[in-house]
Structure formats: structure tokens, C-alpha cells
Design an enzyme around this catalytic site. Sequence first.
Site, PDB file in Angstrom:
ATOM      1  N   GLY B  13      29.438  49.201  51.595  1.00  0.00           N
ATOM      2  CA  GLY B  13      28.429  48.482  51.302  1.00  0.00           C
ATOM      3  C   GLY B  13      27.831  47.540  52.146  1.00  0.00           C
ATOM      4  N   SER B  35      30.628  55.756  61.407  1.00  0.00           N
ATOM      5  CA  SER B  35      31.480  55.622  60.377  1.00  0.00           C
ATOM      6  C   SER B  35      32.881  56.559  60.631  1.00  0.00           C
ATOM      7  CB  SER B  35      30.707  55.815  58.855  1.00  0.00           C
ATOM      8  OG  SER B  35      31.852  55.513  58.029  1.00  0.00           O
ATOM      9  N   HIS B  43      35.618  52.448  51.330  1.00  0.00           N
ATOM     10  CA  HIS B  43      36.392  51.705  50.338  1.00  0.00           C
ATOM     11  C   HIS B  43      35.541  50.810  49.198  1.00  0.00           C
ATOM     12  CE1 HIS B  43      40.429  51.035  48.855  1.00  0.00           C
ATOM     13  NE2 HIS B  43      40.330  49.591  49.113  1.00  0.00           N
ATOM     14  N   GLY B  49      35.949  46.301  38.983  1.00  0.00           N
ATOM     15  CA  GLY B  49      35.424  45.097  38.329  1.00  0.00           C
ATOM     16  C   GLY B  49      33.918  44.917  38.059  1.00  0.00           C
ATOM     17  N   PHE B 118      35.353  36.926  34.388  1.00  0.00           N
ATOM     18  CA  PHE B 118      36.292  37.303  35.285  1.00  0.00           C
ATOM     19  C   PHE B 118      37.058  36.090  35.650  1.00  0.00           C
ATOM     20  CE2 PHE B 118      36.486  40.862  38.783  1.00  0.00           C
ATOM     21  CZ  PHE B 118      36.447  41.846  37.928  1.00  0.00           C
ATOM     22  N   ASP B 213      39.652  47.967  61.613  1.00  0.00           N
ATOM     23  CA  ASP B 213      39.109  48.228  62.970  1.00  0.00           C
ATOM     24  C   ASP B 213      38.220  47.189  63.581  1.00  0.00           C
ATOM     25  OD1 ASP B 213      40.526  50.296  62.251  1.00  0.00           O
ATOM     26  OD2 ASP B 213      39.030  51.653  61.851  1.00  0.00           O
ATOM     27  N   GLN B 232      44.747  37.889  50.219  1.00  0.00           N
ATOM     28  CA  GLN B 232      45.041  38.023  48.569  1.00  0.00           C
ATOM     29  C   GLN B 232      45.888  38.775  48.257  1.00  0.00           C
ATOM     30  OE1 GLN B 232      41.400  38.953  45.853  1.00  0.00           O
ATOM     31  NE2 GLN B 232      41.864  36.383  45.806  1.00  0.00           N
ATOM     32  N   HIS B 234      46.567  40.764  44.877  1.00  0.00           N
ATOM     33  CA  HIS B 234      46.035  41.149  43.576  1.00  0.00           C
ATOM     34  C   HIS B 234      47.154  40.936  42.569  1.00  0.00           C
ATOM     35  CE1 HIS B 234      43.966  42.901  40.000  1.00  0.00           C
ATOM     36  NE2 HIS B 234      42.849  42.712  40.718  1.00  0.00           N
ATOM     37  N   LEU B 244      45.477  49.666  42.738  1.00  0.00           N
ATOM     38  CA  LEU B 244      44.918  48.633  41.873  1.00  0.00           C
ATOM     39  C   LEU B 244      44.541  48.797  40.306  1.00  0.00           C
ATOM     40  CD1 LEU B 244      44.514  45.710  42.730  1.00  0.00           C
ATOM     41  CD2 LEU B 244      41.952  46.039  42.641  1.00  0.00           C
ATOM     42  N   GLU B 247      40.974  43.590  37.709  1.00  0.00           N
ATOM     43  CA  GLU B 247      40.997  42.395  36.949  1.00  0.00           C
ATOM     44  C   GLU B 247      40.272  42.548  35.627  1.00  0.00           C
ATOM     45  OE1 GLU B 247      40.720  39.075  39.459  1.00  0.00           O
ATOM     46  OE2 GLU B 247      39.551  37.580  37.740  1.00  0.00           O
ATOM     47  N   ARG B 278      43.179  34.607  41.000  1.00  0.00           N
ATOM     48  CA  ARG B 278      44.219  35.791  41.464  1.00  0.00           C
ATOM     49  C   ARG B 278      45.471  35.059  42.062  1.00  0.00           C
ATOM     50  NH1 ARG B 278      39.919  40.285  43.586  1.00  0.00           N
ATOM     51  NH2 ARG B 278      39.304  40.745  41.460  1.00  0.00           N
ATOM     52  N   HIS B 346      45.657  42.925  48.916  1.00  0.00           N
ATOM     53  CA  HIS B 346      44.355  43.443  48.263  1.00  0.00           C
ATOM     54  C   HIS B 346      43.036  43.391  49.187  1.00  0.00           C
ATOM     55  CE1 HIS B 346      41.434  44.762  45.335  1.00  0.00           C
ATOM     56  NE2 HIS B 346      40.974  43.620  45.248  1.00  0.00           N
ATOM     57  N   ARG B 381      39.645  34.316  47.310  1.00  0.00           N
ATOM     58  CA  ARG B 381      38.483  34.836  46.837  1.00  0.00           C
ATOM     59  C   ARG B 381      38.444  35.259  45.266  1.00  0.00           C
ATOM     60  NH1 ARG B 381      36.949  40.004  45.297  1.00  0.00           N
ATOM     61  NH2 ARG B 381      38.842  40.890  45.938  1.00  0.00           N
ATOM     62  N   SER B 386      33.496  39.611  46.045  1.00  0.00           N
ATOM     63  CA  SER B 386      33.595  40.634  47.420  1.00  0.00           C
ATOM     64  C   SER B 386      32.637  41.574  47.279  1.00  0.00           C
ATOM     65  CB  SER B 386      35.095  41.340  47.486  1.00  0.00           C
ATOM     66  OG  SER B 386      35.151  42.473  46.490  1.00  0.00           O
ATOM     67  N   LEU B 387      32.243  42.246  46.192  1.00  0.00           N
ATOM     68  CA  LEU B 387      30.906  43.169  46.333  1.00  0.00           C
ATOM     69  C   LEU B 387      29.852  42.379  46.698  1.00  0.00           C
ATOM     70  CD1 LEU B 387      31.738  45.708  43.316  1.00  0.00           C
ATOM     71  CD2 LEU B 387      31.349  46.290  45.516  1.00  0.00           C
TER      72      LEU B 387
END
Lengths: 344, 567
Positions: B13, B35, B43, B49, B118, B213, B232, B234, B244, B247, B278, B346, B381, B386-387
Site C-alpha cells: 500500500g 518489489s 502483505h 479489518g 474497533f 528488509d 504489537q 495481536h 490472524l 479484530e 490490542r 503482528h 498501534r 495501519s492501513l
Amino acid sequence: MTVSSEQHIEGKRDVTFRVFRLNPQVDSKPYFDDYTIPVERGITVLRALNYIKENIDASVSYRVFCQAGICGSCGMRINGISKLACTTQVWDELPKCREAGIIKIEPLRNLPLLKDLIVDMDPLVGKMKHYRNWVESSMPEPEMGKKEFLVSEEEFSRYDKATDCILCASCVSECSILRANKEYVSPAVLLKSYRMNVDTRDSLHDVRLAELVQDHGVWDCTHCYRCQETCVKNIPIMEAIHGIREDAIECRGLKDTAGAKHAEAFMSDIEKKGKLVEATLPFRTNGVAWTVKNLLPMAVKMILKRRTPPPPPLVKSSKGMKQFREEFREMTEHVKDDHKTHNK
Amino acid sequence: MKPFDIIIVGGGGAGLYAAMEAMKTNPSLNIAVLSKVYPNRSHTSAAQGGANAALANTAKDDSVELHIFDTIKGSDYLADQDAAEVLCTEAPKIIRELDNMGTPWSRLDDKTIAQRPFGGAGRPRCCYCADKTGHTILQTLYEQCLKKGVVFFNEYLALNLSVKGSRSKGLIAMDIKTGKIEAFTARTVIFATGGYAKMYWNRSSNALGNSGDGQAIAYRAGIPLKDMEFVQFHPTGLRKSGLLVTEGARGEGGYLVNSLGERFMSRYAPEKMELGPRDLVSRSIETEILQGRGFDSPAGKYVHLDLTHLGADLIRQRLPQIREMSMYFEGVDPIEEPIPVRPTAHYSMGGIDTDNQGRTVMEGVYAAGECACVSVHGANRLGGNSLLDILVFGRIAGHTAAEEARSFEPGNITDAELKEHAEEIRSYMQPSGHYERYGALREELGHTLGTNVGIYREASLLRKGIEEIAALRERFKKVRVFDSSDVFNTNLLQVLELRNMLDLSETVAAGAYAREESRGSHTRTDFPTRDDGKWHKHTMATLVDGKLELGEKPVTMGRYELQERTY
């Protein structure tokens, strides 16, 4: 604890993995390597491959990433069927082995082989580009981010399932048309094209459709349903393909392309006689000139082998045509109504 | 190859957004994304979520202000407040932009984008597409990049930055398809390589390639890493695989239940219950298990995530992927019975230290997304942030790099540098002196991190962890790549990724040992409380002359004063 350890042992056995091998640097032709390893119940094919790579032969090559069925990297043929190694249980494959206890692992078909179980995905990406598999937003770029589109539950539901596609290429590998013609659009790209075309936010519908009805496009599908049967996300891919065809006939008419004409010839035969008049089908689909040029040699061979379909006057109507025609009319009306409400 | 203006490392993303924004900012620039997987495999696709944004579609009284506060409180006040402000202010715009580009957001009855509750959020502000949000966002971005004609170098592994003085000359990378080491001379490099939590191995929800990396490359080039000790866990990973369970499953009303049949969260977060943040929920599960109220199985101890009361329809409609995964990987249908879960590593809050524009301390080097630490997540977080982070800061980094690229002169990566890399790689394939097995080192690394640098930490364990990591790094020098092929050598790939994880694990353990307090995801049983006097600051880890040096950096405050964090 003892009980579970015992169950543990009960659910364990030796399994042989017969893995397709080809390293283009050294091998002139492919071969199979057999790896026999102890496998517990509950282990996936991917974990078995990992075990082989780590403990027996580090050179076995395959793609792996998320291991959770969402990234689409580990598509391969397991006992002849294309699927994801990470979501396939070894135990479930055992009854499907042609030779007892030997699970065959091969690369996906219809894409160029790079090494062992790894195929080149670039041709698929190329087709996604060619058929414009993106939403061409009806909102001009400077306006973006200011307000959201309003999308109803019904509008959303038209493309919801299609967006499950993870491009694992299992359908590409199973497609019977692609085996004969590598230029064919491919099921995944048809699905994505459909998904874009029914999105109310998109503005490229007509352009995309015009490309889809060309050679190697949507009309080349022979409805074998292998793509849909094999889809790891259970997406009804054939519904998308039919959707594009119906859309094409509706928007572009019946005389548009050979594919549309073929469909029309089918419909009129069924309506008139309840069966196909095969002898004239090529003329009605592709025209006289094309048929004479392309199919004459085959026709001659068919005559010599006495395998020609009966000439049109000899094709008699099926029994109970009267009732059938009524039902047929009712069905067509029904479909038309459906379309009207659907496209509102 | 002619020099690039921008090389973006990573096609998730953050990387894809950076590419699009850079092209938009200056279409004349020569930009490419490099990439190690096809971008649509990244990923980002695993994020289930959703993404937070104060659109106020579901809760009309939501606001950016509330989102900022929740983020800062959730971070245990370690987030930089100006950065959190950027994150939350940009959020509604970016969610709408994705909608405008075709992301299939789930909808409310009034046709607007749906939002759900959430953990740690005061209002339902998490925008979602069933439980495939990350997947659909990644698809949208990849599609748009194809549309815009972004140049991709797919299946290239970034190895190192080529550095001259304080400047980056570009990137040295390996073409995985041929094994060739290539130079990517570039005025600017943006790292967007994702997180490093896979170092916890089978106690991690991450993809195999989440080996940090970008962080490791930056670290080796002398760029400081920030807050690396904050990893973190999860709360709900599947018992066997660590994979996973979103959530969202608790957001939709799922219960956490121990072996006595109690909804034990009432002990730890009586108000928010299962929707506590979390770190708190993870610690609660771990405590239940440690105190003997978990379930036992050969695959480890666990608690139950019970969705059965939600009904078959809701589970099928809103959590289809979770149902699929539970059935594939645990043999449990959540409609019928509870899912066995335990905490799983996570997300990495720490990463490459950047400013709010994505710049690192090295000229021409930028970072965004999970591999960066701006910091917006601080010590913990929030779900759904995160997204949002990868989108907002991916775009910002792309914009900054595009604006600044032409101000840097391109350098020249020498053949000698490439040769050096090729020789190092070849050396791993030499039988003499190379006998350590990659699998063993990796298992041991995961084990020592899980045991000594896990959810509950203390000085003696951490010391042991640091020693064991040092020993593993020593043993790695004798690692053997058993596949000597140039073409698609995935064994070599595994080894190079392990090297990155080993380099980074030292910074995680050292940071955790130094930080003598408990804050967010970092819980020291020997220092059980937050110590703002001594530790309200970022940890900086820098490689100086081949040795790790720890430093510090103040936290940027704003309108929110330090408070105790309770839910």
C-alpha cells in the site's frame, strides 16, 4: 496429554510428494523427484513442501508468501488440479491420488515456466493492462478525495464477490481455451473486466466492452466451467463471463461480432426446431467467405469420414415443440425482465 | 540503466501510493517500483479489518479531533502529536480518494461508506470491505498503477544502499529471476518494505517475507531506527499457525472466553471488554493462560474466541474470510464452535526514523508505512490505523521525494560494489566453512524472541535474549545456501531475509532491555509502570562502526497532556 499424544501418532503417516522439477540452467527437460516424508493430519501441502525444502532438498523452488490463502502466490497443480498449496490439506488429497500415497505436485499450466513450480505471471499482468482492468473513475482527478460516491447495497453486490479474486491464476491454469490459444483473454481477466464494467463509479464500460468482443475475447469461451469449478475463492466466474456476453448483445446488438451471431444462430435454431442445425452454423456465425476459406478442408475430411451433420431440410423439429416454444418464450421474457430491473 | 529519479522499494500500500503520488506530483520523473514479490502479493492484502477515518457516516458525532486523541492515547503517549494530527486529518480525504478510484467499501443503508467499531476507538470509525479490506485496497492501488503505467521491477530483492559520505547513490538489488546483482542508481530511494514481526517466526501473523528488509538496509547504511522494541502482539492469532483473526471479529461482537467459561475481559477492561486496545487484550489473554485458565493442546495453550452467538448469517456475510481460515487451519467452523486463539506478533511500531514528510536523516532516502516510524503509533498501534498509515504517509513520502528528487545529483554505483555483493552471496554457497542450516537458525531466533523478548519481558530474560541473538548472528556467518542455482534461488532468498531479521532482532532486544518501564506493547514485569520522567522519549538504534548504539529523541507533544491510560 497422553490421550492427545496418542491421537497425534494415529494421525501421522508417510506420504510421497512427486514434485515436478526443471531448472532451465541445467535441465534440458523436466523430470519428477519423489520425496517421502512423515505427515501429520492437519498439515497443508505448503507446509509439507516447506519441510521438504528445509530437510531434504533446498533446491525445490516454489513461491510462498502469506501462507494464509490471501496473497495468491502458491498456486500449483496438486494431483492434477490447480489450487493454493497453503489452503490444501494433505489428508484431503490422499483419497485423490492416482497412485496410492503419492501426491503429484506440478506447476500451473498456460503460463510460461520459470523453474520447478514457478511460472511467469507477466502475461497475465499484460492482459490486465490490455483489457483495462481498473476503475476509470467518472470523477476527475482534481475532484478526488473531496466526496465519496454513493453506492447502494444492490449496486455494491454486483461486484462484491468478484473483488475476492486474488489473481492466483488457478483458473488461468485450468482454462481449456488457453491451452489452445495463449492469447485468449483468460477467465481471471474476464472476471476483473466484468467487475469494472458493473461498477457504477467507472466510466470506461463501452471501451472495455469493445475490446472484449474482439478476437481472443469473451466470445471464445466454450463454457467448460473449469475456471469456476477450480476457483479457490468460489467466485462464480462463469456468471461474469455470461454477464459480459449479455451486456455485449444488449449494448452492441446481435450482428456485432461472430460470437454474438453464433449465440443468435443458436437461439433461433432452438426456437424453431428445438435443436441445432449444425451444417449452416459456420455460415451464420462467420459468413460464407470465411467459412469456405477456413473450414472447407475440414468439411471435405468430414465428408470422407462420413461424419457430416445432416443437411438443414433433414433436421426435424424435436417432439413437443409447441409446448416447448411457449416455455421458451416465457423464459426469454423472464430473462429480458431480469435485465431491465438489473440495469436500472 | 539510466539513473532513476525515484526508486521505491516495496509494492504494498505505501509503495504503490508513493508511486502514484510521485507521478502525479511530477509526471516527467523517471520512477520505478522494485518489489520482491508481484505487488498484488504484498502483505497489505492480509489486513482484514479496515482503515480508520472520521467520516462520521456511522456515528454522526465523530470528529478528526476524537480520532487524534484516540490515536495518541492508544500510543500510550509515545506518538508524536503533530504526526498523529497529520494521520487523522488526512484520513477522510484518503478514504474518499480510494472510493473514487474503485475500492469496494462496504456501504450503509444511506449508500455512504460503512464504518464499524474497533479496539481503542471512541466511535465506530473503521471503514471496511467485509474482512478483505487490505486485499481490496491493494488491488485498487495496483490496478491504478497499471493504469498510470508505473514501471515495476517485480521479483527483485533489495540488498543494500550504495552510500557515499552522507548521500545515497541508489540501491543494489538482485534480480530473483536470474540471480544477477544490479545497480539502481537513483537520486532518491523510498523504503516501503513493510514490517519486521516475522522475526518471531511461528508466533507471528506475518507473511514469510516480512523480514524488515528496508529497515535492515537503512540500519546497515547508518540510518537510525526508532522505537524498535515496540512490537504489537495481536490478541487473536490462530493457535496452530499464528495466522490472524481480525479484530473485526470482536468488533462484530465476538467474546473471549477462558476454560472456566468466563468472559475474562471483564477483569481487565470492564467498560470496553473485548474491544480494549490490542496490547491490553493480548496481556489479558497471556495472563489467563499463565494463571492456568487457558485450554491446553499439543499445539500450545489458548483461549476461545466465541462467535457462535452472532449467528450464521452475520458470520457468512461480514466475516467470510475468518470462517474460511478457521476451517482451513484449525478445522473449526466458527458458526458451530469457538475458535482457538492466542496472541501473535503482528505489527512493528518501530522502524526507520522519519520526519512528517517521510524524510530520513540521509539525503535522498525516505521511508513510509510499517517500515517507517514517524511516529504515529508510539508504543501501541490502534486497529485500523495501519492501513491508514501506509496510505497517508505513502502518499506524503511519494510527494516529498518527487518535489526534492531533482535537487540531488545522481551518484555512480561502481562495478566493484556489485562484485562485492555477488561474491558475498557466492560465499554462502561454498561448502567449506559453511554448514549452519537456515531452518535451525530461524527457528531458534523465533524461539528466543518469543520466550525472552515476548509479551512479558524482564531484565534477566532480555539479557539471555541478547546473548542468544549474538550467538545466532555469529553462527549465521557459517550459514550455507544449499541451492547453487542462479535462477529463482528461493533458498538464497530465505537466507538473505534471515540476515535482515537477525540484524534487526538485536535492536529490538537491546531497546527492550534499555527501556526500564512498561508502556504500550512493551511490558517489563520488573518495571510494571509507565515512567514518564525517565522514559517519555523515543529509543534510537544506530549502527556506528559496526556496533549498535542506542540513543534517544524527544517526543513531540501538542495539545494533549500525559494521562494515565485506562479503558
